[in-house]
Design a protein around this motif. Structure first.
Motif, PDB file in Angstrom:
ATOM      1  N   GLU A   1       3.626  -0.723 -12.004  1.00 30.86           N
ATOM      2  CA  GLU A   1       4.759  -0.164 -11.257  1.00 30.86           C
ATOM      3  C   GLU A   1       4.663   1.345 -11.344  1.00 30.86           C
ATOM      4  N   LEU A   2       4.760   2.026 -10.194  1.00 26.76           N
ATOM      5  CA  LEU A   2       4.668   3.469 -10.207  1.00 26.76           C
ATOM      6  C   LEU A   2       5.293   4.077  -8.963  1.00 26.76           C
ATOM      7  N   ARG A   3       5.399   5.390  -8.981  1.00 25.94           N
ATOM      8  CA  ARG A   3       5.897   6.107  -7.809  1.00 25.94           C
ATOM      9  C   ARG A   3       4.932   5.918  -6.650  1.00 25.94           C
ATOM     10  N   VAL A   4       5.470   5.558  -5.497  1.00 24.27           N
ATOM     11  CA  VAL A   4       4.635   5.291  -4.326  1.00 24.27           C
ATOM     12  C   VAL A   4       3.808   6.514  -3.950  1.00 24.27           C
ATOM     13  N   ASP A   5       4.357   7.717  -4.133  1.00 22.81           N
ATOM     14  CA  ASP A   5       3.635   8.924  -3.735  1.00 22.81           C
ATOM     15  C   ASP A   5       2.451   9.231  -4.650  1.00 22.81           C
ATOM     16  N   GLN A   6       2.276   8.452  -5.712  1.00 26.72           N
ATOM     17  CA  GLN A   6       1.146   8.666  -6.617  1.00 26.72           C
ATOM     18  C   GLN A   6       0.031   7.636  -6.455  1.00 26.72           C
ATOM     19  N   ALA A   7       0.202   6.693  -5.540  1.00 30.09           N
ATOM     20  CA  ALA A   7      -0.728   5.576  -5.437  1.00 30.09           C
ATOM     21  C   ALA A   7      -2.138   5.998  -5.015  1.00 30.09           C
ATOM     22  N   HIS A   8      -2.270   7.149  -4.359  1.00 29.24           N
ATOM     23  CA  HIS A   8      -3.589   7.601  -3.914  1.00 29.24           C
ATOM     24  C   HIS A   8      -4.189   8.641  -4.867  1.00 29.24           C
ATOM     25  N   GLU A   9      -3.489   8.917  -5.970  1.00 29.53           N
ATOM     26  CA  GLU A   9      -3.968   9.903  -6.937  1.00 29.53           C
ATOM     27  C   GLU A   9      -4.815   9.229  -8.013  1.00 29.53           C
ATOM     28  N   ALA A  10      -5.495  10.043  -8.818  1.00 29.56           N
ATOM     29  CA  ALA A  10      -6.250   9.526  -9.964  1.00 29.56           C
ATOM     30  C   ALA A  10      -5.251   9.083 -11.032  1.00 29.56           C
ATOM     31  N   LEU A  11      -5.376   7.836 -11.492  1.00 27.90           N
ATOM     32  CA  LEU A  11      -4.431   7.267 -12.448  1.00 27.90           C
ATOM     33  C   LEU A  11      -5.182   6.683 -13.637  1.00 27.90           C
ATOM     34  N   TYR A  12      -4.489   6.686 -14.794  1.00 22.55           N
ATOM     35  CA  TYR A  12      -5.138   6.236 -16.013  1.00 22.55           C
ATOM     36  C   TYR A  12      -4.161   5.429 -16.870  1.00 22.55           C
ATOM     37  N   ILE A  13      -4.732   4.494 -17.655  1.00 25.60           N
ATOM     38  CA  ILE A  13      -3.985   3.801 -18.696  1.00 25.60           C
ATOM     39  C   ILE A  13      -4.894   3.723 -19.913  1.00 25.60           C
ATOM     40  N   LYS A  14      -4.423   4.238 -21.036  1.00 28.45           N
ATOM     41  CA  LYS A  14      -5.226   4.294 -22.270  1.00 28.45           C
ATOM     42  C   LYS A  14      -6.588   4.923 -22.002  1.00 28.45           C
ATOM     43  N   ASN A  15      -6.589   5.983 -21.190  1.00 28.73           N
ATOM     44  CA  ASN A  15      -7.791   6.753 -20.840  1.00 28.73           C
ATOM     45  C   ASN A  15      -8.765   6.006 -19.924  1.00 28.73           C
ATOM     46  N   HIS A  16      -8.375   4.855 -19.429  1.00 25.96           N
ATOM     47  CA  HIS A  16      -9.213   4.116 -18.484  1.00 25.96           C
ATOM     48  C   HIS A  16      -8.774   4.428 -17.055  1.00 25.96           C
ATOM     49  N   VAL A  17      -9.747   4.605 -16.173  1.00 25.90           N
ATOM     50  CA  VAL A  17      -9.455   4.873 -14.764  1.00 25.90           C
ATOM     51  C   VAL A  17      -8.917   3.605 -14.112  1.00 25.90           C
ATOM     52  N   ILE A  18      -7.819   3.747 -13.385  1.00 27.74           N
ATOM     53  CA  ILE A  18      -7.192   2.615 -12.698  1.00 27.74           C
ATOM     54  C   ILE A  18      -7.638   2.599 -11.243  1.00 27.74           C
ATOM     55  N   GLU A  19      -8.052   1.426 -10.781  1.00 27.95           N
ATOM     56  CA  GLU A  19      -8.379   1.227  -9.374  1.00 27.95           C
ATOM     57  C   GLU A  19      -7.305   0.332  -8.756  1.00 27.95           C
ATOM     58  N   ILE A  20      -6.570   0.865  -7.780  1.00 24.49           N
ATOM     59  CA  ILE A  20      -5.551   0.080  -7.083  1.00 24.49           C
ATOM     60  C   ILE A  20      -6.193  -0.600  -5.893  1.00 24.49           C
ATOM     61  N   MET A  21      -5.847  -1.851  -5.664  1.00 24.39           N
ATOM     62  CA  MET A  21      -6.398  -2.577  -4.519  1.00 24.39           C
ATOM     63  C   MET A  21      -5.995  -1.880  -3.232  1.00 24.39           C
ATOM     64  N   SER A  22      -6.976  -1.656  -2.366  1.00 22.30           N
ATOM     65  CA  SER A  22      -6.773  -0.852  -1.168  1.00 22.30           C
ATOM     66  C   SER A  22      -5.707  -1.436  -0.255  1.00 22.30           C
ATOM     67  N   GLU A  23      -5.647  -2.779  -0.146  1.00 23.45           N
ATOM     68  CA  GLU A  23      -4.656  -3.376   0.731  1.00 23.45           C
ATOM     69  C   GLU A  23      -3.226  -3.130   0.251  1.00 23.45           C
ATOM     70  N   ASP A  24      -3.055  -2.974  -1.076  1.00 23.61           N
ATOM     71  CA  ASP A  24      -1.728  -2.678  -1.606  1.00 23.61           C
ATOM     72  C   ASP A  24      -1.310  -1.239  -1.286  1.00 23.61           C
ATOM     73  N   LYS A  25      -2.261  -0.329  -1.320  1.00 19.90           N
ATOM     74  CA  LYS A  25      -1.950   1.050  -0.967  1.00 19.90           C
ATOM     75  C   LYS A  25      -1.436   1.127   0.477  1.00 19.90           C
ATOM     76  N   LYS A  26      -2.060   0.371   1.369  1.00 25.28           N
ATOM     77  CA  LYS A  26      -1.679   0.413   2.782  1.00 25.28           C
ATOM     78  C   LYS A  26      -0.275  -0.131   3.015  1.00 25.28           C
ATOM     79  N   ILE A  27       0.125  -1.129   2.215  1.00 28.10           N
ATOM     80  CA  ILE A  27       1.445  -1.748   2.408  1.00 28.10           C
ATOM     81  C   ILE A  27       2.568  -0.731   2.295  1.00 28.10           C
ATOM     82  N   PHE A  28       2.434   0.204   1.346  1.00 27.81           N
ATOM     83  CA  PHE A  28       3.533   1.114   1.058  1.00 27.81           C
ATOM     84  C   PHE A  28       3.308   2.539   1.572  1.00 27.81           C
ATOM     85  N   ASP A  29       2.230   2.759   2.336  1.00 26.01           N
ATOM     86  CA  ASP A  29       2.000   4.096   2.905  1.00 26.01           C
ATOM     87  C   ASP A  29       3.073   4.427   3.952  1.00 26.01           C
TER      88      ASP A  29
END
Length: 306
Positions: A278-306
């Protein structure tokens, strides 16, 4: 996420069942949950949420009818405190709530051909329920042949012995991965009161009814709905790691700002862990991390909330 599962089953021991019975069971739950309980029937289950007065989710639930009661399926880690909290609202209502233990069993399974070959009818639509051989079978896969077998423990075990001999066991990680693929959230002790229903997409899986009357937290939930676009949403994502993750862990952006939280996760294999975040929609296309690991968001999910 590629999970090749067929003719598999698992005892859903991480889920618990709260039985709600009594003449006032429907109006009682109607005043507490985000769902219109009147729409639940013997052949249809629905998701629901239980919120605090500020509209923050205390529990995510799956509700269905069984005889003269309503069953609430909930994660076992929060079942007892949620039961106690619900009981606080009973007051003079003619309703009783009890946690079912060993007498009621839920089994998840994937694959339909062996059952269909035996002439056993299966539900065709999402969250539909059919009753066969004194047990209930509910479809819990959106786009997969995934089901849940439910009922009296003895009858469930008898049904499995007679009708599921070709099925082999699967891991809870595999089952949880299928829930993540379907975008089904969950609430744990570490994430109670962390989200409003819309930020974990409960409105997108028919877990909120905006036409029903008042319930605990309804004002905040309705205001978010009618004011326009939701600013926080849930996304399917993954990391290339097998590190253990805890629900509620922070999602960080390049500026080291905490802009979201982990809703749930499951290891697909030793190289990949799938997540709902769960995160701010305006951050979905930015570089994101959890415990120093790079997070890859599924592309189709990004499109849903653009």
């Amino acid at each position: 996420m590629l999970l090749n599962l067929e003719n598999k089953f698992i005892l859903l021991s991480t889920s618990s069942m709260i039985k709600v019975e009594g003449d006032d069971r429907v109006p009682f739950l109607q005043g507490q949950l985000t769902q219109d309980i009147k729409l639940i029937s013997h052949d249809k289950a629905l998701f629901a949420g239980f919120c605090n007065p500020k509209g923050r989710v205390l529990a995510f639930m799956l509700c269905f009818e069984e005889h003269d009661s309503i069953h609430i399926q909930i994660d076992s880690s929060i079942a007892e405190p949620i039961l106690r909290r619900l009981k606080m609202y009973v007051l003079r209502s003619k309703v009783s709530l009890n946690l079912l233990d060993n007498q009621f069993t839920c089994v998840g399974f994937v694959g339909s051909k062996p059952l269909l070959n035996q002439g056993i009818k299966l539900p065709e639509n999402y969250l539909d329920i059919v009753r066969s051989h004194d047990v209930m079978i509910m479809r819990v896969g959106k786009n997969t042949e995934r089901y849940q077998l439910m009922g009296d423990t003895t009858k469930v075990h008898t049904f499995m012995k007679l009708n599921l001999p070709e099925y082999t066991s699967m891991s809870i990680e595999s089952w949880d991965n299928l829930n993540i693929l379907d975008g089904i959230p969950n609430i744990y002790p570490t994430t109670q009161e962390a989200f409003i229903p819309q930020s974990i997409n409960m409105d997108l899986i028919d877990g909120i009814n905006f036409k029903k009357g008042c319930y605990t937290g309804q004002e905040i939930v309705a205001r978010t709905h009618y004011l326009g676009k939701v600013k926080r949403r849930m996304f399917r994502a993954f990391i290339e790691s097998e590190d253990d993750l805890t629900p509620g862990e922070q999602i960080i952006n390049e500026k080291k700002e905490a802009i979201g939280q982990l809703v749930r996760s499951a290891k697909e294999n030793e190289l990949r862990t799938n997540m709902l975040i769960e995160l701010r929609v305006d951050q979905a296309h930015e570089a994101l991390y959890i415990k120093n690991h790079v997070i890859e968001i599924m592309s189709e999910d990004k499109k849903i909330f653009d």
